[in-house]
Design a protein around this motif. Structure first.
Motif, short mmCIF file in Angstrom:
data_model
loop_
_atom_site.label_atom_id
_atom_site.label_comp_id
_atom_site.label_asym_id
_atom_site.label_seq_id
_atom_site.Cartn_x
_atom_site.Cartn_y
_atom_site.Cartn_z
N LYS A 106 -10.29 9.10 -5.47
CA LYS A 106 -9.15 9.49 -4.64
C LYS A 106 -7.92 9.59 -5.53
O LYS A 106 -7.67 8.68 -6.33
N TYR A 108 -9.79 14.28 -3.10
CA TYR A 108 -10.87 13.28 -3.22
C TYR A 108 -12.21 14.00 -3.35
O TYR A 108 -12.34 15.18 -3.01
N ASN A 153 2.00 6.57 -7.11
CA ASN A 153 1.02 7.55 -7.56
C ASN A 153 1.48 8.98 -7.35
O ASN A 153 1.22 9.85 -8.18
N ASP A 179 -8.73 7.47 -15.89
CA ASP A 179 -7.42 6.81 -15.89
C ASP A 179 -6.76 6.80 -17.27
O ASP A 179 -5.63 6.34 -17.41
N ALA A 193 0.83 -1.21 0.00
CA ALA A 193 0.00 0.00 0.00
C ALA A 193 0.87 1.26 0.00
O ALA A 193 0.58 2.23 -0.70
N TYR A 246 -5.98 7.04 -7.95
CA TYR A 246 -5.53 5.69 -7.61
C TYR A 246 -6.67 4.82 -7.09
O TYR A 246 -6.49 3.60 -6.93
N SER A 247 -7.85 5.40 -6.87
CA SER A 247 -8.97 4.61 -6.38
C SER A 247 -10.28 5.25 -6.82
O SER A 247 -10.51 6.44 -6.61
N HIS A 248 -11.14 4.46 -7.47
CA HIS A 248 -12.48 4.91 -7.82
C HIS A 248 -13.27 3.71 -8.34
O HIS A 248 -12.70 2.66 -8.66
N SER A 290 -18.80 6.51 -6.99
CA SER A 290 -17.76 6.27 -5.98
C SER A 290 -17.13 7.57 -5.52
O SER A 290 -17.42 8.64 -6.03
N ASP A 327 2.40 1.63 -3.40
CA ASP A 327 1.40 2.10 -4.37
C ASP A 327 1.20 3.62 -4.24
O ASP A 327 1.09 4.32 -5.25
N LYS A 328 1.15 4.10 -2.99
CA LYS A 328 1.02 5.55 -2.79
C LYS A 328 2.23 6.29 -3.36
O LYS A 328 2.09 7.31 -4.03
#
Length: 267
Positions: free
Chosen positions: A158, A149, A46, A189, A39, A176-178, A155, A42-43
């Motif tokens: 973020k 965000y 990004n 993306d 995690a 990185y998140s949706h 959704s 991954d951050k």
């Protein structure tokens, strides 16, 4: 007890459930450090991607090294725009090493109210936020990466927006998140869509937010507007809302003003 009886079947099932539960629990505990490391990596990927510092061929080790040498992580008080001191963080109950920014939003002592409708879908944000300052090998500030965000269609999106050191020009945007619809809102993306962002003017000299994500095909100012996602009006509006909020005085505006003043004073 006979194994082919009802009682035997129940007993076997019960034992099997217990054994499987133990295996899953042990695996979850054993893999937690690996999950946390992934995690974190991954951050870092990004943040570097938003700053334009990530190469497709970069290995995990290269990502970690780039983040260590290029990025200065800070925690900022969103109300004042100041970098939080050790004493302030201690008083707020924040350990910088494992600060759970998303979790802070739900804690009364660590969140703050925002004006109604400022960020659709939210009435509060965290009071303290991470920011990532991008530095050259000589230590000069090249830009800043801000976590953002907000609500899309399905959704909470973020991601990160990166700005040049002038705090007025975009360097990049990434999510990185949706959970937006693939091929529609999920096009946030798409590298071709994200390629519109570098060079866009996001704020003026007074700190007013300029950037707009327009409905697809309605861009009239190439300097300050981004063409929206075709067939995804709600996601387009969501991205517009969240980007404009986080660059405003209710978001990172005070911090960006402070950073700009410091850059000018440092010459």
């Amino acid at each position: 007890m006979r194994r082919d009886s009802v009682g035997g079947t129940i007993m076997v099932a019960a034992v099997l459930c217990v054994v499987c539960s133990v295996i899953v629990s042990v695996a979850a505990v054993g893999l937690k450090p690996t999950q946390e490391k992934n995690a974190q990596l991954d951050k870092q990927r990004n943040v570097l991607a938003a700053a334009g510092k990530l190469m497709p061929e970069d290995s995990d080790e290269q990502v970690a090294e780039k983040f260590k040498t290029m990025i200065d992580r800070q925690i900022v008080n969103l109300d004042t725009g100041d970098i939080a001191s050790e004493e302030e963080l201690k008083e707020a109950g924040i350990n910088p090493e494992d600060y759970d920014q998303e979790g802070a939003r739900s804690k009364t002592s660590m969140n703050r109210e925002i004006p109604k409708g400022a960020l659709p879908g939210f009435t509060k944000t965290e009071k303290y936020s991470e920011v990532y300052v991008v530095k050259s090998p000589e230590g000069q500030i090249e830009g800043v990466v801000l976590p953002i965000y907000g609500k899309g269609l399905w959704s909470t999106l973020k991601g990160f927006i990166a700005l040049q050191s002038d705090t007025k020009t975009a360097k990049g945007l990434t999510f990185y998140s949706h959970g937006e619809t693939p091929g529609l809102g999920g096009e946030v993306d798409n590298p071709n869509w994200k390629a519109q962002w570098p060079g866009k003017k996001v704020r003026d000299d007074e700190g007013n937010v300029l950037i707009e994500v327009k409905k697809a095909g309605n861009v009239s100012d190439e300097k300050t507007q981004v063409d929206g996602l075709s067939g995804a009006t709600i996601t387009t509006n969501g991205v517009n809302n969240l980007v404009r909020f986080w660059l405003s005085d209710e978001g990172f505006g005070p911090y960006l003003n402070n950073l700009e003043s410091k850059e000018k004073s440092d010459g």
